[in-house]
Design an enzyme around this catalytic site. Structure first.
Site, PDB file in Angstrom:
ATOM      1  N   THR A   1      46.817  28.412  43.193  1.00  0.00           N
ATOM      2  CA  THR A   1      45.936  28.991  44.212  1.00  0.00           C
ATOM      3  C   THR A   1      46.464  28.773  45.638  1.00  0.00           C
ATOM      4  OG1 THR A   1      44.110  28.506  42.732  1.00  0.00           O
ATOM      5  CG2 THR A   1      43.517  28.990  45.006  1.00  0.00           C
TER       6      THR A   1
ATOM      7  N   GLY B   1      11.591  16.060  36.676  1.00  0.00           N
ATOM      8  CA  GLY B   1      10.700  16.119  37.832  1.00  0.00           C
ATOM      9  C   GLY B   1      11.367  15.516  39.065  1.00  0.00           C
TER      10      GLY B   1
ATOM     11  N   GLU C   1      39.780  27.708  37.182  1.00  0.00           N
ATOM     12  CA  GLU C   1      40.418  28.353  36.010  1.00  0.00           C
ATOM     13  C   GLU C   1      39.848  29.764  35.791  1.00  0.00           C
ATOM     14  OE1 GLU C   1      43.163  27.271  35.442  1.00  0.00           O
ATOM     15  OE2 GLU C   1      43.462  28.240  33.503  1.00  0.00           O
TER      16      GLU C   1
HETATM   17  C1  LIG Z   1      37.606  21.517  42.796  1.00  0.00           C
HETATM   18  C2  LIG Z   1      38.605  22.598  42.564  1.00  0.00           C
HETATM   19  C3  LIG Z   1      39.750  22.343  41.805  1.00  0.00           C
HETATM   20  C4  LIG Z   1      40.706  23.343  41.616  1.00  0.00           C
HETATM   21  N1  LIG Z   1      41.881  23.045  40.949  1.00  0.00           N
HETATM   22  C5  LIG Z   1      42.903  23.945  40.954  1.00  0.00           C
HETATM   23  C6  LIG Z   1      44.198  23.598  40.456  1.00  0.00           C
HETATM   24  O1  LIG Z   1      44.411  22.493  39.953  1.00  0.00           O
HETATM   25  N2  LIG Z   1      45.191  24.511  40.551  1.00  0.00           N
HETATM   26  C7  LIG Z   1      45.005  25.750  41.087  1.00  0.00           C
HETATM   27  O2  LIG Z   1      45.943  26.521  41.159  1.00  0.00           O
HETATM   28  N3  LIG Z   1      43.773  26.129  41.559  1.00  0.00           N
HETATM   29  C8  LIG Z   1      42.732  25.254  41.508  1.00  0.00           C
HETATM   30  N4  LIG Z   1      41.497  25.611  42.017  1.00  0.00           N
HETATM   31  C9  LIG Z   1      41.309  26.950  42.549  1.00  0.00           C
HETATM   32  C10 LIG Z   1      40.363  27.816  41.737  1.00  0.00           C
HETATM   33  O3  LIG Z   1      40.948  28.212  40.533  1.00  0.00           O
HETATM   34  C11 LIG Z   1      39.925  28.977  42.639  1.00  0.00           C
HETATM   35  O4  LIG Z   1      39.055  28.437  43.615  1.00  0.00           O
HETATM   36  C12 LIG Z   1      39.240  30.097  41.889  1.00  0.00           C
HETATM   37  O5  LIG Z   1      40.165  30.745  41.058  1.00  0.00           O
HETATM   38  C13 LIG Z   1      38.584  31.115  42.810  1.00  0.00           C
HETATM   39  O6  LIG Z   1      39.430  31.499  43.845  1.00  0.00           O
HETATM   40  P1  LIG Z   1      38.892  31.472  45.366  1.00  0.00           P
HETATM   41  O7  LIG Z   1      38.348  30.120  45.604  1.00  0.00           O
HETATM   42  O8  LIG Z   1      39.980  31.944  46.236  1.00  0.00           O
HETATM   43  O9  LIG Z   1      37.703  32.488  45.365  1.00  0.00           O
HETATM   44  P2  LIG Z   1      37.776  34.082  45.549  1.00  0.00           P
HETATM   45  O10 LIG Z   1      38.807  34.630  44.628  1.00  0.00           O
HETATM   46  O11 LIG Z   1      37.873  34.415  46.982  1.00  0.00           O
HETATM   47  O12 LIG Z   1      36.349  34.484  45.007  1.00  0.00           O
HETATM   48  C14 LIG Z   1      35.168  34.421  45.795  1.00  0.00           C
HETATM   49  C15 LIG Z   1      34.045  35.142  45.026  1.00  0.00           C
HETATM   50  O13 LIG Z   1      34.402  36.514  44.846  1.00  0.00           O
HETATM   51  C16 LIG Z   1      34.404  36.870  43.481  1.00  0.00           C
HETATM   52  N5  LIG Z   1      35.507  37.803  43.243  1.00  0.00           N
HETATM   53  C17 LIG Z   1      36.825  37.584  43.377  1.00  0.00           C
HETATM   54  N6  LIG Z   1      37.529  38.693  43.087  1.00  0.00           N
HETATM   55  C18 LIG Z   1      36.645  39.646  42.771  1.00  0.00           C
HETATM   56  C19 LIG Z   1      36.750  41.011  42.382  1.00  0.00           C
HETATM   57  N7  LIG Z   1      37.931  41.608  42.233  1.00  0.00           N
HETATM   58  N8  LIG Z   1      35.615  41.691  42.130  1.00  0.00           N
HETATM   59  C20 LIG Z   1      34.404  41.101  42.246  1.00  0.00           C
HETATM   60  N9  LIG Z   1      34.244  39.817  42.610  1.00  0.00           N
HETATM   61  C21 LIG Z   1      35.345  39.096  42.868  1.00  0.00           C
HETATM   62  C22 LIG Z   1      34.606  35.556  42.739  1.00  0.00           C
HETATM   63  O14 LIG Z   1      34.099  35.599  41.421  1.00  0.00           O
HETATM   64  C23 LIG Z   1      33.810  34.597  43.624  1.00  0.00           C
HETATM   65  O15 LIG Z   1      32.461  34.681  43.309  1.00  0.00           O
HETATM   66  C24 LIG Z   1      40.501  24.628  42.163  1.00  0.00           C
HETATM   67  C25 LIG Z   1      39.341  24.895  42.886  1.00  0.00           C
HETATM   68  C26 LIG Z   1      38.412  23.904  43.110  1.00  0.00           C
HETATM   69  C27 LIG Z   1      37.202  24.217  43.961  1.00  0.00           C
END
Ligand SMILES: Cc1cc2nc3c(=O)[nH]c(=O)nc-3n(C[C@H](O)[C@H](O)[C@H](O)COP(=O)(O)OP(=O)(O)OC[C@H]3O[C@@H](n4cnc5c(N)ncnc54)[C@H](O)[C@@H]3O)c2cc1C
Length: 545
Positions: free
Chosen positions: A129, A345, A369
C-alpha cells in the site's frame, strides 16, 4: 493433502492457549492497548523455535519449516485472534510478507530467504500500500530503476513511500512492491539498507499492540537477485496469486475476534439479572444479540474450512472463494463484537469487560487485505462471469446438488439453500437482461447476495456431512444453525434483490414470483423454534465462569 497432522496442529493450538493463559492476561493486553505498545518479548517467544516457532508453520519443510497448510493457518489465525488481534497481526504479517517469495521466488531465493526466516525467526513486513495506492494498487508510484554495469542490470534503486505497513517499524526483512520498467515487481529489502527509513507507529483505533508504520525509500539500492522471481512485471499477479490464502487468514481473524466477543456476551448473560431473571433466559436478548451472530460466524467457518481444504487439496486458485470467506467472516466478526457491547449494556462500554477493545480490534479485518467493498466487487465480478459463461447453470446446478442433500438430510437446511441459489440465478439473469450492473451499486450488492448464497449452500452441505471439530457445538446444533442461515440468505436475496432490481429499473412485472418469494417466506416456518434451540446450545457450550 498438504498440512500438519491433527495431533501436531492440536498441540500447537493448545500450547498457544496455555501460553496466553499464563502470559497474555486481559490486564496485560489492556495495558498494551492503552500504551499503544508492540510486545517485542511476546513476538520473540512466539517465534522462538525452542518455545513455539510459530513462523515455522507457514514455511515449507524443504526450507526448514513445518509445512503447515491453509487449514493450519486458519486454525492458528483464529486462535491467535481470539487471544489478541494486535498480536495476531504482528505474528501473521510475516506470513503475508513472505508470500511474494513463496509464490514468485526462484528456487535460490526461496532457499535463502525462507531458510533465513526459519532459522533466525525474522519478522517480515509486506509493503504494497501507498498513500495514493490502496484498493487500487495498480496506481502505485514507488519506482525501481535498474542500475546497469556493462549493459547488464546488476541492481535497482528504489524510491517511494509505503503506507500502513504492519510490522513496518520492527521487521528485519521487507517485501516491497515497486514499478520497474517491466511493470510492478516485488523486491526483498533488508531493514538496515541505506536510505531506508520508517515512520513512527500510527496511533490507531484498534490493534494497538501491532506496529503499523510508513516506509520511506530514498535511493535504496538492492542487488538484482532481490527482484522476486528474477523477472520484472510479475508483482500484481504474484499479489493476486496469494489472495486465496491471505484472505482466508484475515477471515479467520474475523472469526476469532467475533467469537472472543460473543463468548463473553453469552457468559455474561448468564450472570446478569434484569427484569427478575437472567438475561440469558430472555428471548429478545438471545435472539437479537447472540444467536444471529453465532449463526453467521459458523456459516463463515464452514466456508473457510471448505476453502482451506480445497487449497490443501492442490487447488490454490481460490481468489473468489477467499474473498467470500473474508467478507462474510470479517463482517460477521465485526457485528458480533458490536452486539457484544450491547449485550453488556453500560459495562460493555467500559474497558474492563474487553468487548469494546475487541470491537475496536476486529474492525480492521473489514479494511486490510482488501476492504469489504473490494471483496463485494471481486465476488460479483467473478461470479457474474460464471453466470454468463454457464448461461445460468452455475448456481442452478449447485441448487440441484442441494436438492439431493435435502432428500438425504432434510434437517441441514439444504432445501432452503437451494431456494436461495435459484432466486440468485433469476436475479442475475434479470440484471443481465435489463443491464442493471451498469450501476456499480447493483454489482456490489450482488456480491453481498452471492456471498450469502454460497455460505448458505456450503454450511448446509457441511452440516449434513462434515461438521466442524473446531467448536464445541454438536452436529445436530450445526444443522439447526445451517437452517437459520439458509433462511436468512434466501430472504435477503429475494428482498434485497427485488429492492435493488426494481430500484434500478428492472422490467419484469412478475419478478417476485420468479424469485419464488412465497416459497422463501414459507421456508421461514420454524425459525423461532430453531433459534430457541441455538440459544440453549450456546448457553450450554459457554456457561457462566
Ligand atoms: C492497521 C493497518 C494495517 C495494514 N497493513 C498493511 C500491510 O501490512 N501491508 C500493506 O501493503 N497494506 C497494509 N494496510 C493497507 C490496507 O490494505 C489498505 O488500507 C486497504 O487496502 C484500503 O486502502 P486505502 O486505505 O487506501 O483505502 P481506499 O482504497 O482509499 O478506500 C477508501 C474507501 O473507498 C472504497 N473504495 C475503494 N475503491 C473503490 C472502488 N473502486 N469502488 C467503490 N468503492 C471503493 C473502499 O472500500 C473504502 O471504503 C494496512 C492498513 C491498516 C489500516
Amino acid at each position: 493433502m498438504i498440512g500438519l497432522d491433527t495431533e501436531t496442529r492440536d498441540m500447537v493450538i493448545s500450547t498457544l492457549q496455555e501460553y496466553a493463559e499464563r502470559k497474555l492476561k486481559p490486564e496485560f493486553l489492556r495495558e498494551l492497548d492503552e500504551k499503544d505498545e508492540f510486545p517485542t518479548q511476546v513476538l520473540r517467544d512466539l517465534y522462538d523455535p525452542n518455545q513455539f516457532g510459530l513462523h515455522l508453520m507457514f514455511i515449507p519443510e524443504e526450507y526448514g519449516g513445518l509445512g503447515g497448510g491453509a487449514y493450519d493457518i486458519y486454525r492458528v489465525s483464529e486462535t491467535m485472534a481470539r487471544i489478541d488481534l494486535g498480536i495476531a497481526t504482528g505474528v501473521l504479517a510475516t506470513f503475508l510478507g513472505t508470500d511474494p517469495i513463496t509464490v514468485g521466488g526462484t528456487e535460490e531465493q526461496k532457499k535463502l530467504w525462507m531458510g533465513k526466516i526459519a532459522d533466525e525467526g525474522l519478522l517480515v513486513a509486506y509493503g504494497a500500500t501507498e498513500p495514493q495506492a490502496g484498493s487500487d494498487l495498480g496506481s502505485l508510484t514507488t519506482k525501481a530503476e535498474p542500475v546497469l554495469e556493462a549493459g547488464v542490470v546488476v541492481g535497482y534503486k528504489i524510491n517511494g513511500r509505503k503506507q500502513w505497513i504492519s510490522n513496518g517499524g520492527v521487521a528485519r526483512l521487507y517485501t516491497v512492491l515497486a514499478n520497474a520498467p517491466g511493470g510492478p515487481s516485488w523486491f526483498v529489502v533488508e531493514h538496515d539498507a541505506s536510505g531506508f527509513t520508517k515512520g513512527k507507529p500510527e496511533d490507531k483505533h484498534g490493534i494497538r499492540a501491532s506496529n503499523t508504520a510508513a516506509l520511506f525509500l530514498d535511493d535504496v539500492y538492492v542487488t538484482a537477485d532481490r527482484l522476486v522471481g528474477g523477472v520484472e512485471g510479475k508483482g500484481l499477479a504474484q499479489a493476486q496469486a496469494v489472495f486465496g490464502y491471505t484472505r482466508l487468514m484475515v477471515g479467520s481473524f474475523g472469526l476469532g475476534g467475533g467469537w472472543a466477543a460473543l463468548e463473553r456476551a453469552i457468559r455474561y448473560g448468564q450472570t446478569r439479572v434484569q427484569g427478575g431473571a437472567l438475561l440469558s433466559t430472555k428471548q429478545a436478548y438471545t435472539h437479537k444479540l447472540l444467536v444471529p451472530n453465532a449463526v453467521r460466524l459458523e456459516a463463515s467457518r464452514a466456508y473457510i474450512e471448505w476453502v482451506a481444504e480445497r487449497i490443501d487439496g492442490g487447488d490454490p486458485e481460490q481468489q473468489t472463494e477467499g474473498a467470500v470467506a473474508k467478507y462474510m467472516a470479517t463482517e460477521a466478526g465485526n457485528k458480533a463484537a458490536e452486539d457484544a457491547i450491547q449485550a453488556h449494556g453500560g459495562y460493555g462500554y467500559t474497558k474492563e469487560y474487553m468487548v469494546e477493545k475487541i470491537k475496536r480490534d476486529v474492525r480492521i479485518t473489514c479494511i486490510y487485505e482488501g476492504t469489504s467493498e473490494i471483496m463485494e466487487w471481486t465476488i460479483a465480478r467473478d461470479r457474474w462471469q460464471m453466470h454468463l459463461k454457464s448461461q445460468g447453470a452455475y448456481y442452478r446446478d449447485w441448487a440441484t446438488q442441494l436438492d439431493a442433500i435435502a432428500a438425504q438430510t432434510p434437517e441441514s437446511g439444504a432445501a432452503t439453500a437451494a431456494l436461495a441459489l435459484r432466486a440468485l440465478t433469476v436475479l442475475l439473469e434479470r440484471c443481465r437482461l435489463d443491464r442493471l450492473t451498469r450501476n456499480q451499486h447493483i454489482l456490489f450488492r450482488l456480491g453481498e447476495l452471492i456471498a450469502y448464497a454460497e455460505t448458505a449452500a456450503i454450511f448446509s452441505e457441511r452440516a449434513a456431512s462434515k461438521p466442524t471439530e473446531a467448536i464445541a457445538l454438536s452436529p445436530a446444533t450445526l444443522c439447526v444453525m445451517a437452517r437459520v442461515h439458509a433462511r436468512e440468505a434466501a430472504l435477503k436475496i429475494a428482498n434485497d434483490g427485488l429492492r435493488w432490481a426494481i430500484g434500478a429499473g428492472q422490467t419484469d412485472p412478475n419478478l417476485a414470483n420468479s424469485l419464488n418469494l412465497p416459497a422463501i417466506f414459507a421456508a421461514q416456518a420454524g425459525l423461532v423454534d430453531d433459534m430457541n434451540t441455538v440459544a440453549a446450545a450456546l448457553i450450554a457450550a459457554f456457561p457462566a465462569e
